[in-house]
Design a protein around this motif. Sequence first.
Motif, PDB file in Angstrom:
ATOM      1  N   ALA A 124       0.832  -1.213   0.000  1.00  0.00           N
ATOM      2  CA  ALA A 124       0.000   0.000   0.000  1.00  0.00           C
ATOM      3  C   ALA A 124       0.864   1.260   0.000  1.00  0.00           C
ATOM      4  O   ALA A 124       0.593   2.231  -0.715  1.00  0.00           O
ATOM      5  CB  ALA A 124      -0.928  -0.010   1.217  1.00  0.00           C
ATOM      6  N   GLU A 128       1.093   4.554  -2.451  1.00  0.00           N
ATOM      7  CA  GLU A 128       0.986   5.918  -1.923  1.00  0.00           C
ATOM      8  C   GLU A 128       2.161   6.764  -2.397  1.00  0.00           C
ATOM      9  O   GLU A 128       1.999   7.936  -2.731  1.00  0.00           O
ATOM     10  CB  GLU A 128       0.926   5.889  -0.388  1.00  0.00           C
ATOM     11  N   ALA A 131       1.507   8.175  -5.742  1.00  0.00           N
ATOM     12  CA  ALA A 131       0.395   9.135  -5.823  1.00  0.00           C
ATOM     13  C   ALA A 131       0.715  10.458  -5.135  1.00  0.00           C
ATOM     14  O   ALA A 131       0.060  11.472  -5.399  1.00  0.00           O
ATOM     15  CB  ALA A 131      -0.865   8.512  -5.215  1.00  0.00           C
ATOM     16  N   VAL A 138       0.033  15.223 -12.663  1.00  0.00           N
ATOM     17  CA  VAL A 138      -1.010  14.341 -12.149  1.00  0.00           C
ATOM     18  C   VAL A 138      -1.271  13.189 -13.128  1.00  0.00           C
ATOM     19  O   VAL A 138      -1.399  12.035 -12.722  1.00  0.00           O
ATOM     20  CB  VAL A 138      -2.290  15.169 -11.913  1.00  0.00           C
ATOM     21  N   LEU A 142      -0.778   9.156 -12.372  1.00  0.00           N
ATOM     22  CA  LEU A 142      -1.856   8.164 -12.463  1.00  0.00           C
ATOM     23  C   LEU A 142      -1.459   7.009 -13.387  1.00  0.00           C
ATOM     24  O   LEU A 142      -1.725   5.839 -13.107  1.00  0.00           O
ATOM     25  CB  LEU A 142      -3.154   8.818 -12.950  1.00  0.00           C
ATOM     26  N   VAL A 145       0.697   4.615 -11.557  1.00  0.00           N
ATOM     27  CA  VAL A 145      -0.069   3.718 -10.678  1.00  0.00           C
ATOM     28  C   VAL A 145      -0.575   2.523 -11.485  1.00  0.00           C
ATOM     29  O   VAL A 145      -0.490   1.374 -11.045  1.00  0.00           O
ATOM     30  CB  VAL A 145      -1.244   4.459 -10.012  1.00  0.00           C
ATOM     31  N   ALA A 149       0.508  -1.266 -10.866  1.00  0.00           N
ATOM     32  CA  ALA A 149      -0.517  -2.242 -10.484  1.00  0.00           C
ATOM     33  C   ALA A 149      -0.444  -3.466 -11.394  1.00  0.00           C
ATOM     34  O   ALA A 149      -0.544  -4.602 -10.933  1.00  0.00           O
ATOM     35  CB  ALA A 149      -1.906  -1.605 -10.536  1.00  0.00           C
TER      36      ALA A 149
ATOM     37  N   PHE B 127      -5.997  -1.329  -6.710  1.00  0.00           N
ATOM     38  CA  PHE B 127      -5.391  -0.060  -7.131  1.00  0.00           C
ATOM     39  C   PHE B 127      -5.537   0.136  -8.637  1.00  0.00           C
ATOM     40  O   PHE B 127      -5.788   1.239  -9.109  1.00  0.00           O
ATOM     41  CB  PHE B 127      -3.922   0.002  -6.703  1.00  0.00           C
ATOM     42  N   GLU B 128      -5.386  -0.956  -9.382  1.00  0.00           N
ATOM     43  CA  GLU B 128      -5.552  -0.842 -10.836  1.00  0.00           C
ATOM     44  C   GLU B 128      -6.964  -0.379 -11.174  1.00  0.00           C
ATOM     45  O   GLU B 128      -7.168   0.424 -12.083  1.00  0.00           O
ATOM     46  CB  GLU B 128      -5.240  -2.186 -11.513  1.00  0.00           C
ATOM     47  N   ALA B 131      -7.226   3.293 -11.019  1.00  0.00           N
ATOM     48  CA  ALA B 131      -6.436   4.034 -12.001  1.00  0.00           C
ATOM     49  C   ALA B 131      -6.965   3.883 -13.424  1.00  0.00           C
ATOM     50  O   ALA B 131      -6.640   4.688 -14.299  1.00  0.00           O
ATOM     51  CB  ALA B 131      -4.977   3.570 -11.939  1.00  0.00           C
ATOM     52  N   VAL B 138      -8.722  12.594 -14.331  1.00  0.00           N
ATOM     53  CA  VAL B 138      -7.418  12.051 -13.957  1.00  0.00           C
ATOM     54  C   VAL B 138      -7.024  12.515 -12.556  1.00  0.00           C
ATOM     55  O   VAL B 138      -6.544  11.732 -11.726  1.00  0.00           O
ATOM     56  CB  VAL B 138      -6.372  12.503 -15.006  1.00  0.00           C
ATOM     57  N   ARG B 141      -9.010  10.665  -9.901  1.00  0.00           N
ATOM     58  CA  ARG B 141      -8.586   9.262  -9.779  1.00  0.00           C
ATOM     59  C   ARG B 141      -7.268   9.147  -9.018  1.00  0.00           C
ATOM     60  O   ARG B 141      -7.086   8.242  -8.215  1.00  0.00           O
ATOM     61  CB  ARG B 141      -8.475   8.620 -11.173  1.00  0.00           C
ATOM     62  N   LEU B 142      -6.363  10.090  -9.268  1.00  0.00           N
ATOM     63  CA  LEU B 142      -5.093  10.039  -8.528  1.00  0.00           C
ATOM     64  C   LEU B 142      -5.329  10.293  -7.034  1.00  0.00           C
ATOM     65  O   LEU B 142      -4.725   9.639  -6.175  1.00  0.00           O
ATOM     66  CB  LEU B 142      -4.102  11.062  -9.089  1.00  0.00           C
ATOM     67  N   VAL B 145      -6.469   7.162  -5.402  1.00  0.00           N
ATOM     68  CA  VAL B 145      -5.378   6.229  -5.129  1.00  0.00           C
ATOM     69  C   VAL B 145      -4.713   6.589  -3.800  1.00  0.00           C
ATOM     70  O   VAL B 145      -4.433   5.719  -2.969  1.00  0.00           O
ATOM     71  CB  VAL B 145      -4.336   6.243  -6.273  1.00  0.00           C
ATOM     72  N   ALA B 146      -4.513   7.894  -3.578  1.00  0.00           N
ATOM     73  CA  ALA B 146      -3.884   8.333  -2.330  1.00  0.00           C
ATOM     74  C   ALA B 146      -4.785   8.026  -1.134  1.00  0.00           C
ATOM     75  O   ALA B 146      -4.322   7.555  -0.093  1.00  0.00           O
ATOM     76  CB  ALA B 146      -3.567   9.826  -2.404  1.00  0.00           C
ATOM     77  N   ALA B 149      -4.702   4.243  -0.583  1.00  0.00           N
ATOM     78  CA  ALA B 149      -3.412   3.778  -0.048  1.00  0.00           C
ATOM     79  C   ALA B 149      -3.318   4.073   1.444  1.00  0.00           C
ATOM     80  O   ALA B 149      -2.859   3.229   2.222  1.00  0.00           O
ATOM     81  CB  ALA B 149      -2.255   4.428  -0.808  1.00  0.00           C
ATOM     82  N   ARG B 150      -3.771   5.249   1.851  1.00  0.00           N
ATOM     83  CA  ARG B 150      -3.724   5.567   3.287  1.00  0.00           C
ATOM     84  C   ARG B 150      -4.707   4.692   4.063  1.00  0.00           C
ATOM     85  O   ARG B 150      -4.433   4.265   5.179  1.00  0.00           O
ATOM     86  CB  ARG B 150      -4.033   7.049   3.510  1.00  0.00           C
ATOM     87  N   VAL B 152      -5.629   1.661   3.554  1.00  0.00           N
ATOM     88  CA  VAL B 152      -5.280   0.240   3.711  1.00  0.00           C
ATOM     89  C   VAL B 152      -3.836   0.021   4.153  1.00  0.00           C
ATOM     90  O   VAL B 152      -3.435  -1.113   4.389  1.00  0.00           O
ATOM     91  CB  VAL B 152      -5.549  -0.573   2.413  1.00  0.00           C
TER      92      VAL B 152
END
Lengths: 300, 300
Positions: A124, A128, A131, A138, A142, A145, A149, B127-128, B131, B138, B141-142, B145-146, B149-150, B152
């Motif tokens: 994870a 992060e 991102a 940006v 993305l 990522v 993945a 995560f995929e 994204a 975009v 979506r980014l 992801v952040a 990620a935090r 999990v």
Amino acid sequence: MQIHETVNSERYLTLRARLDNGLRKRLTHSSPSLEKLYNAMAYGVFEPGKCLRPILAYSACEAMGGPLDAADGVACAVELMHAYSLIHDDLPALDDALVRRGKPALHVAYGESTALIAGDALQALAFESLAQPSTVSVGIRLQMVAVMARAVGPAGLAGGQFLDITLAGARPTPEQIAEMQRLKTGALIEASVVMGAMASGANVETSHFVALRKYAEQIGRAFQVRDDILDVVADPVALGKAVHADQPADKSTAVSSLGLEGARHYAWQLLQGALTALEAFGPEADALRQLAHVVVERDL
Amino acid sequence: MQIHETVNSERYLTLRARLDNGLRKRLTHSSPSLEKLYNAMAYGVFEPGKCLRPILAYSACEAMGGPLDAADGVACAVELMHAYSLIHDDLPALDDALVRRGKPALHVAYGESTALIAGDALQALAFESLAQPSTVSVGIRLQMVAVMARAVGPAGLAGGQFLDITLAGARPTPEQIAEMQRLKTGALIEASVVMGAMASGANVETSHFVALRKYAEQIGRAFQVRDDILDVVADPVALGKAVHADQPADKSTAVSSLGLEGARHYAWQLLQGALTALEAFGPEADALRQLAHVVVERDL
């Protein structure tokens, strides 16, 4: 040969310092109750690893004309991801390895449940890291990522780990071994080069970019072949893990399939392929060229 | 009470169909050698789960005025992530649970090594899913992801799993239990609501958005409290897992800390808090209100 003997030493130390700084920041926390978890993650991440993947990412960014700091997020991400994959690979359910990088494996040092969770947390944290705010746009972050993945998912690293256990003792064909290695080791090495190049901001469609993908594919394969060779010939103390570790479980390797000399020749071919892929680059890709040599000639 | 009895049934079935369709697409592959891995992943992902998290994501998107299809990527991502967390949680190194959702746990059905790898692969796939190309911008979506990620990582779900094993048998304080539950269960439920709302394209800074975060926090806690209650009072056949499963390992629960009646009262307070948070919303948030009831009153 070790990585710092081949790559310009000062350059290597500079990159390692950048990387360690970035990793330390990402492993900072303020929760006393999570202290042991973060310590376990740090144990798996820091030293004395080669850090090949982040060095590749930085070098690919430079080869495409990008500044080093643009690749910081990628460099940390690939090292965190690599650390997670080693931790889970060493668990009793998979390789049941007791030693890693000359130290007790994480599950030996911290217990199996903490090692399992630390690996999960590192995956994870790697996402992060991609991102997080940076000088990279940006849109490119993305895309990274998505690249990451795929590189570590069921059609990448995780799929390769699965094939590795499936093929054990199954007298695999050279094609099966190649597929397993492409997924298990090649995918993340390729992603390191590709994401490092993306971080430069250069257009993904240029011929240079295609060349870097080709380069990455060759050294990804070469890396695994060299691993298989070292597993047969290396000094276990220098290697920092048990030699012949792959043999008791009757696992599939390039050496078991091609023989030792055949595997050496194959590694040499892959090195030539990697260098040929970089033909259109000038000195800005010298670090990548040196890294290709390291991959094939390393003793660790 | 079950989720489809409370939420409008037709609506629930529509959302489930969207979700299953999206999940099936994401679990499609063309590699015969990876067939068993993908089957194992699908085994962990499909049926007969409640799919609370994706339904929350869809409902939060609608509450913010967004179209359903904008939330498809989030809905699949949170369900894939949830599936991974259950698979790893059930492993011998953690809960060592033999039954999940009325079926043998994944490691019982497919073996421990495949279960470990399938969980790892599902995290990457989640995560995929965030994204992947979609109607969502975009930039959003980014950000997702952040957020994911935090939610999990070590300060989220993984940290909560770590606290869960750490607190086992340690006579934890109510504050420690609350922290563990906030991370282990609350963080992903909150992220489901937050990312679903983000998918709508609405401004993250609006007061509605703040209200949804508050709502999500309350139902995240309520969900875990209800789980603890069910673990004591429920019918094991209906629940689909062993009742008192948390007791042999002497684990920390809201019931062990507050008593059964105390835990019920706490869940009711959290429900009221969730409903109050939605006061500024009109009927567009009715699905979220119904879901808050489901969380506190469910039998499964």
